[in-house]
Design an enzyme around this catalytic site. Structure first.
Site, mmCIF file in Angstrom:
data_model
loop_
_atom_site.group_PDB
_atom_site.id
_atom_site.type_symbol
_atom_site.label_atom_id
_atom_site.label_comp_id
_atom_site.label_asym_id
_atom_site.label_seq_id
_atom_site.Cartn_x
_atom_site.Cartn_y
_atom_site.Cartn_z
ATOM 1 N N TYR A 256 -53.072 121.820 -16.136
ATOM 2 C CA TYR A 256 -53.007 120.465 -15.580
ATOM 3 C C TYR A 256 -54.112 120.200 -14.568
ATOM 4 C CZ TYR A 256 -48.350 120.153 -17.705
ATOM 5 O OH TYR A 256 -47.304 120.140 -18.586
ATOM 6 N N LYS B 225 -48.280 133.684 -23.301
ATOM 7 C CA LYS B 225 -48.743 133.623 -24.702
ATOM 8 C C LYS B 225 -49.877 134.633 -24.788
ATOM 9 C CE LYS B 225 -48.436 131.681 -28.766
ATOM 10 N NZ LYS B 225 -47.283 131.942 -29.653
ATOM 11 N N ASP C 30 -43.018 130.789 -27.299
ATOM 12 C CA ASP C 30 -42.299 130.272 -28.474
ATOM 13 C C ASP C 30 -40.969 130.997 -28.635
ATOM 14 O OD1 ASP C 30 -44.003 132.430 -28.828
ATOM 15 O OD2 ASP C 30 -44.390 132.046 -30.942
ATOM 16 N N ASP D 247 -43.110 123.649 -17.270
ATOM 17 C CA ASP D 247 -42.747 122.242 -17.383
ATOM 18 C C ASP D 247 -41.752 122.068 -18.542
ATOM 19 O OD1 ASP D 247 -42.758 119.532 -17.099
ATOM 20 O OD2 ASP D 247 -44.849 119.222 -17.671
ATOM 21 N N ASP E 243 -37.236 121.868 -18.427
ATOM 22 C CA ASP E 243 -36.473 120.752 -18.998
ATOM 23 C C ASP E 243 -35.519 121.229 -20.086
ATOM 24 O OD1 ASP E 243 -37.509 118.876 -17.324
ATOM 25 O OD2 ASP E 243 -38.192 117.523 -18.910
#
Ligand code: NAD
Length: 357
Positions: free
Chosen positions: A140, A191, A224, A248, A252
């Site tokens: 970001y 990852k 994943d 992020d 959620d």
């Protein structure tokens, strides 16, 4: 004397923060703690009074406080202002001022509310996760970034996922420290099979654990797989550590396990600490005394635990909330047939009664 800056903000922020302040007053008396409260305007209310979402005076007070307790900001009245003048830009300013690089998002499924989840009760009941998300780095903020024209009709959009040793070390320490106050298990999400930056992430997290936190268990999951395991076996997680982008998404996903926005607390910590419910100002229900104050109450419990060293008082709030729910009291957002519907202030009074009881 703990110094707390209170920023109720807009809409239901004002209503739910009032409930939290009443509860803090009770706990202060009970534990012989004298809180030093200061209240400031923030978001839309600050725009109305000063033309900007947060003044320098409020930012200075935030820096000088042990913790900032916020309600929520925003609303239709200020929606069409230019970006820098919107209530939400005040939030970014205060997080920056406090150098708040760690976002803490707990997801707890209360037995009394397990049926509100979209997953089956036996999968979610007993879930108690803390997602620790890196908040000021990663893709970001990484550079270079942009959209460049590369030929006629062809453009290139790009961002940079970058983390330095120091950034990974400090967020890993936050996760391990929190795990020590819980079940002593950290799941680090990356990852590393595809991205070099995530190989570094994995190496540094492993090193911090080996050198400083050998008593805390550490597992690594690719993002994943983590997304799958989170809905397959949510109960098995304790602290989940992730960078900005993966955190992020995972925070959620974890929140959705619990069923309601009105139940979710959060904190952003660094040099200073900002405590805020996950929900917004809910203009559709503001001023009607029907908002759920539990997210704000649990946010207050986080503040007591993570900034003010008042762990016992924090657990008292959490237990009082649990008991009120077990007795069948619900605000409209979590109401189910057969339970007793109460308003915002009444929910606060019931929690206070449990604390005094
Ligand atoms: P919202 O979280 O305010 O509301 C979404 C829905 O959930 C609404 O139907 C609302 O009534 C309900 N809800 C939220 N909190 C509740 C509670 N405690 N009890 C009962 N019901 C609750 O999100 P939104 O409607 O997308 O945004 C409204 C305003 O809030 C916007 O201006 C937005 O930018 C702002 N916002 C602020 C924050 C923040 O201050 N951190 C976060 C999100 C949105």
């Amino acid at each position: 004397m703990p110094r707390v800056l209170v920023l109720p903000g807009d809409g239901i922020g004002v209503e739910v923060t009032k409930v939290s302040l009443d509860i803090l007053e009770i706990l202060g008396k009970k534990h012989g703690v004298e809180f030093e409260f200061e209240t400031g305007l923030f978001g839309g209310s600050s725009i109305d009074a000063h033309g900007i979402p947060v003044t320098k005076e409020v930012l200075d007070k935030a820096k000088a406080s042990d913790a900032v307790l916020m309600g929520a900001v925003g609303g239709p009245k200020w929606e069409n202002l230019e970006h820098a003048k919107k209530p939400e830009s005040g939030l970014l300013a205060i997080r920056k001022e406090l150098d708040a690089f760690a976002n803490l998002r707990p997801a707890v499924v209360y037995p009394a509310l397990a049926d509100a989840s979209t997953l089956k009760r036996d999968v979610v009941e007993g879930t108690d996760i803390m997602v620790v998300r890196e908040l000021t780095g990663g893709i970001y903020f990484g550079t270079p970034r942009g959209i460049d024209k590369i030929s006629d009709g062809e453009e290139k959009g790009y961002n940079t996922l970058v983390y330095t040793t120091h950034e990974i070390e400090r967020i890993a320490r936050v996760a391990f420290d929190i795990a020590r106050k819980r079940k002593k298990r950290v799941t680090s999400i990356d990852k590393a099979n595809v991205l070099e930056v995530m190989q570094l992430w994995r190496t540094i997290v492993t090193k911090v654990r080996e050198e400083e936190y050998p008593d805390v268990e550490l597992e690594h999951l690719y993002v994943d797989n983590a997304a799958m395991q989170l809905i397959r076996r949510p109960k098995s997680f304790d602290v989940m550590l992730a960078g900005n982008l993966f955190g992020d998404i995972i925070s959620d996903e974890a929140a959705q396990l619990t069923g309601s926005l009105g139940m979710l607390p959060s904190a952003s910590i660094g040099k200073g600490a900002l405590y805020e419910p996950v929900h917004g100002s809910a203009p559709d229900i503001a001023g009607q005394d029907i908002a759920n104050p539990i997210a704000s109450l649990l946010t207050t419990a986080m503040m007591l635990k993570y900034s003010l060293n008042l762990d016992k008082a924090a657990v008292e709030i959490e237990d009082a909330v649990k008991r009120v729910l077990e007795k069948g009291y619900r605000t409209a957002d979590i109401y189910q047939e057969g339970t007793k519907k109460v308003g915002c202030a009444e929910m606060g009074r019931l929690v206070a009664e449990e604390l005094n009881g």
